[in-house]
Design a protein around this motif. Structure first.
Motif, short mmCIF file in Angstrom:
data_model
loop_
_atom_site.label_atom_id
_atom_site.label_comp_id
_atom_site.label_asym_id
_atom_site.label_seq_id
_atom_site.Cartn_x
_atom_site.Cartn_y
_atom_site.Cartn_z
N SER A 92 1.41 64.59 51.86
CA SER A 92 0.95 63.30 52.41
C SER A 92 0.51 63.37 53.87
N GLU A 93 0.49 64.57 54.47
CA GLU A 93 0.17 64.63 55.89
C GLU A 93 -1.19 64.01 56.19
N ILE A 94 -2.19 64.35 55.40
CA ILE A 94 -3.54 63.83 55.66
C ILE A 94 -3.57 62.32 55.48
N LEU A 95 -2.88 61.84 54.45
CA LEU A 95 -2.88 60.41 54.17
C LEU A 95 -2.16 59.64 55.27
N ARG A 96 -1.02 60.18 55.72
CA ARG A 96 -0.27 59.50 56.76
C ARG A 96 -0.97 59.59 58.11
N GLY A 97 -1.78 60.63 58.28
CA GLY A 97 -2.44 60.82 59.56
C GLY A 97 -3.68 59.96 59.74
N GLY A 98 -4.09 59.27 58.71
CA GLY A 98 -5.30 58.45 58.79
C GLY A 98 -6.08 58.52 57.50
N ALA A 99 -7.29 59.13 57.56
CA ALA A 99 -8.15 59.32 56.39
C ALA A 99 -8.32 58.03 55.60
N PRO A 100 -8.90 56.98 56.19
CA PRO A 100 -9.04 55.70 55.48
C PRO A 100 -9.91 55.80 54.22
N ASP A 101 -10.90 56.69 54.25
CA ASP A 101 -11.74 56.83 53.06
C ASP A 101 -10.96 57.41 51.89
N GLY A 118 -4.39 52.15 41.84
CA GLY A 118 -3.96 50.77 41.98
C GLY A 118 -2.81 50.60 42.95
N MET A 119 -2.84 51.34 44.06
CA MET A 119 -1.76 51.29 45.05
C MET A 119 -1.79 49.95 45.79
N PRO A 120 -0.62 49.48 46.20
CA PRO A 120 -0.60 48.32 47.11
C PRO A 120 -1.28 48.68 48.42
N THR A 121 -1.98 47.76 49.01
CA THR A 121 -2.75 48.07 50.22
C THR A 121 -1.86 48.36 51.41
N ASP A 122 -0.62 47.86 51.40
CA ASP A 122 0.28 48.11 52.53
C ASP A 122 1.28 49.22 52.23
N ILE A 123 0.97 50.08 51.26
CA ILE A 123 1.90 51.14 50.88
C ILE A 123 2.10 52.14 52.00
N TRP A 124 1.11 52.27 52.91
CA TRP A 124 1.21 53.27 53.98
C TRP A 124 1.91 52.72 55.22
N SER A 125 2.32 51.48 55.19
CA SER A 125 3.03 50.91 56.33
C SER A 125 4.42 51.55 56.46
N ASN A 126 4.96 51.51 57.67
CA ASN A 126 6.30 52.08 57.88
C ASN A 126 7.36 51.37 57.06
N THR A 127 7.16 50.09 56.82
CA THR A 127 8.14 49.33 56.04
C THR A 127 8.33 49.93 54.67
N GLN A 128 7.22 50.30 54.02
CA GLN A 128 7.31 50.84 52.67
C GLN A 128 7.45 52.37 52.67
N TRP A 129 6.64 53.04 53.50
CA TRP A 129 6.64 54.49 53.44
C TRP A 129 7.93 55.09 53.98
N GLU A 130 8.57 54.43 54.91
CA GLU A 130 9.84 54.93 55.45
C GLU A 130 11.04 54.34 54.74
N SER A 131 10.79 53.63 53.65
CA SER A 131 11.90 53.06 52.88
C SER A 131 12.70 54.17 52.20
N ASN A 132 13.97 53.89 51.90
CA ASN A 132 14.80 54.88 51.21
C ASN A 132 14.70 54.77 49.69
N GLY A 133 13.75 53.99 49.19
CA GLY A 133 13.52 53.91 47.76
C GLY A 133 12.99 52.55 47.33
N PHE A 134 12.13 52.54 46.31
CA PHE A 134 11.62 51.28 45.77
C PHE A 134 10.98 51.55 44.41
N PHE A 135 10.74 50.47 43.68
CA PHE A 135 9.97 50.54 42.43
C PHE A 135 9.14 49.28 42.33
N GLY A 136 7.87 49.47 41.99
CA GLY A 136 6.97 48.35 41.76
C GLY A 136 6.01 48.66 40.63
N CYS A 137 5.47 47.62 40.02
CA CYS A 137 4.51 47.80 38.93
C CYS A 137 3.59 46.59 38.86
#
Length: 400
Positions: free
Chosen positions: A61-70, A80-99
Motif C-alpha cells: 500500500s505504500e504507493i496508495l498511501r503516498g498519494g497516487a490519486p489516479d 467499490g471502495m468507500p471514498t474515505d477508506i484512505w483516511s487515517n480514521t479508517q486506514w489506521e483503525s485496528n479492524g473493521f468490516f463493511g459491505c
C-alpha cells in the motif's frame, strides 16, 4: 503477463497513470478448480480483464498511501471502495468490516485485520537467542496491517485485493486453494473470505504462540530470578512484554467482532438462498460453516490471550512482591541496628543534660522535674497516636 509502462501514448496524448505491481492467484482454466497459477503483473491488467474468473490480488500500500490519486480512483471504481477508506480514521483503525450492494447484481466488501507478532533475537554468529541478565530472551516485534477489498457479481468480476499481507499468508492461500474444488466462486460473493480468514487465523496462531513462549520463559526463570536483588531491569522487561500482550488481546477482541459482523451478513445471504438449487445452497452453506468455524477459532485465541495476560500479570505481581520483601528485609536490618545503638544513645543523652553536674562530685539539679513533665506527656501522646489514630496519622502530624 502484462508489461505495463508508466508512460504510454494513446491518441497522441500522454497516459501517466500510476502503475502498481501485484501478485495474482487465478485458476488456470476457465473456471475455478484445484489448479491455480501464481504470477506477477500490473493492477491495470486485472481491472481490464473481462473474463470474470476469480482472482486473488496481492499488493503493498505504500504507493496508495503516498498519494497516487489516479490509482486510487481506478481501484475505488473497480472494487467499490468507500471514498474515505484512505483516511487515517479508517486506514489506521485496528479492524473493521463493511459491505454494500445486492449479491444478485454486485456485492462489495472491505475489511481489515491487524496482527502483532514478536520475534526472538538471535546472535548472527552462533544462531542462539540473545538473553537478558535475568535469562529472558531479547526480541523484536512487527505489525501486520492487512486490508482486503472484494468485488463479486454472478456473471462479471470476481476479485479480492489483499494489501500488505506477508509471504506466509500468500503461501497459506495457495495451499488452501490447491485442496478445494472451487465450487463456491460462481454462487457466493463471500467465496474469497474463508481463504482470507483462514490465512489470517494462521498468522494469529503463530503470533499468539510466539508471545506465549516469552511469557512461559519468564515463568520458568522465576526460581533463577528469586536470587536477584536488582529488579529494575526485570521490571522494565516485564512491563514492556505486558504491552505486547495487551495489544494482542485488543486486536483479537476486534478480530472476533469483525468475524461476527461477517458471519451475520453472510447468514442473511444464506437465509435468502432458500429457493436456490441444492448445489448452490450447499456451496453457500459450506462457506457459512467455514466462516463460523474460523470465528470460533479466533474466539479461542482471544480466550488464550486473556489467560496469558493474567498469567503475565501474576508474574509482575510476584516480582513486585519479592522486591517489596527485599526492601522490607533491608528496613528490618536498619531497624535492628537502630535498636542495638538506642540504649547507649539514650544513656549518653540523659547524662549530657544540664540536670547533672559531673564535676568533682555528682549532683542532681532541682529542676529535673521539668524533663519528666515534658517527656512523659509527649511519649504517651505519641504512643496513643500510633495505636489508636488512623493509619498514617503520625506521619501527617509530623508533616506540619
Amino acid at each position: 503477463m502484462s508489461h505495463y509502462s508508466r508512460t504510454s501514448y494513446t491518441n497522441n496524448s500522454i497516459d501517466s497513470r500510476t502503475p502498481l505491481s501485484v501478485e495474482v492467484l487465478e485458476p488456470t482454466g476457465a473456471t475455478a478448480g484445484r489448479d491455480w497459477e501464481h504470477r506477477i503483473t500490473d493492477i491495470d491488467e486485472i481491472i481490464n480483464d473481462r473474463r470474470g474468473v476469480p482472482t486473488f490480488v496481492f499488493a503493498q500500500s505504500e504507493i496508495l498511501r503516498g498519494g497516487a490519486p489516479d490509482l486510487r480512483a481506478r481501484l475505488e471504481a473497480y472494487y467499490g471502495m468507500p471514498t474515505d477508506i484512505w483516511s487515517n480514521t479508517q486506514w489506521e483503525s485496528n479492524g473493521f468490516f463493511g459491505c454494500a450492494g445486492d449479491e444478485r447484481v454486485r456485492h462489495k466488501t472491505w475489511f481489515r485485520f491487524l496482527v502483532k507478532t514478536v520475534i526472538q533475537t538471535k546472535n548472527e554468529k552462533t544462531g542462539l537467542v540473545k538473553t537478558t541478565v535475568f535469562g529472558n530472551p531479547e526480541y523484536t516485534y512487527h505489525w501486520y496491517k492487512m486490508g482486503f477489498f472484494s468485488t463479486w457479481s454472478p456473471k462479471g468480476r470476481k476479485s479480492i485485493l489483499c494489501l500488505d499481507c506477508p509471504p506466509e499468508f500468500i503461501d497459506h492461500i495457495r495451499k488452501s486453494l490447491s485442496s478445494t474444488s472451487g465450487d463456491t466462486f460462481p454462487v457466493d460473493p463471500y467465496c474469497f473470505h474463508p481463504y482470507i480468514v483462514g490465512g489470517v487465523v494462521s498468522i494469529f496462531d503463530a503470533s499468539i504462540w510466539a508471545l506465549r513462549d516469552l511469557v512461559r520463559i519468564t515463568e520458568l526463570n522465576r526460581k533463577r530470578n528469586e536470587k536477584m536483588t536488582d529488579y529494575e531491569d526485570h521490571f522494565d522487561y516485564l512491563h514492556e512484554l505486558s504491552r505486547h500482550v495487551i495489544h494482542s488481546a485488543e486486536i483479537l477482541t476486534v478480530a472476533t467482532e469483525v468475524m461476527s459482523k461477517m458471519v451475520h451478513r453472510h447468514g442473511g445471504l444464506l437465509s435468502r438462498a432458500e429457493g436456490s438449487p441444492d448445489e448452490e445452497r450447499e456451496a453457500i452453506m459450506q462457506i457459512d460453516d467455514n466462516l463460523d468455524f474460523y470465528q470460533g477459532l479466533l474466539f479461542g485465541f482471544k480466550c488464550r490471550c486473556e489467560s496469558m495476560q493474567q498469567r503475565h500479570q501474576n508474574e509482575i505481581s510476584l516480582a513486585q512482591s519479592r522486591a517489596v520483601a527485599a526492601d522490607a528485609a533491608a528496613m528490618k536490618a536498619i531497624a535492628g541496628l537502630t535498636i542495638v545503638f538506642l540504649p547507649a544513645t539514650f544513656v549518653s543523652a540523659i547524662f549530657s543534660m544540664s540536670f547533672f553536674d559531673n564535676g568533682e562530685q555528682w549532683a542532681l539539679s532541682s529542676k529535673i522535674w521539668i524533663y519528666w513533665v515534658i517527656a512523659i506527656p509527649v511519649t504517651l501522646f505519641t504512643v496513643i497516636l500510633l495505636r489508636r489514630g488512623p493509619k498514617g496519622s503520625i506521619m501527617r502530624f509530623f508533616s506540619f
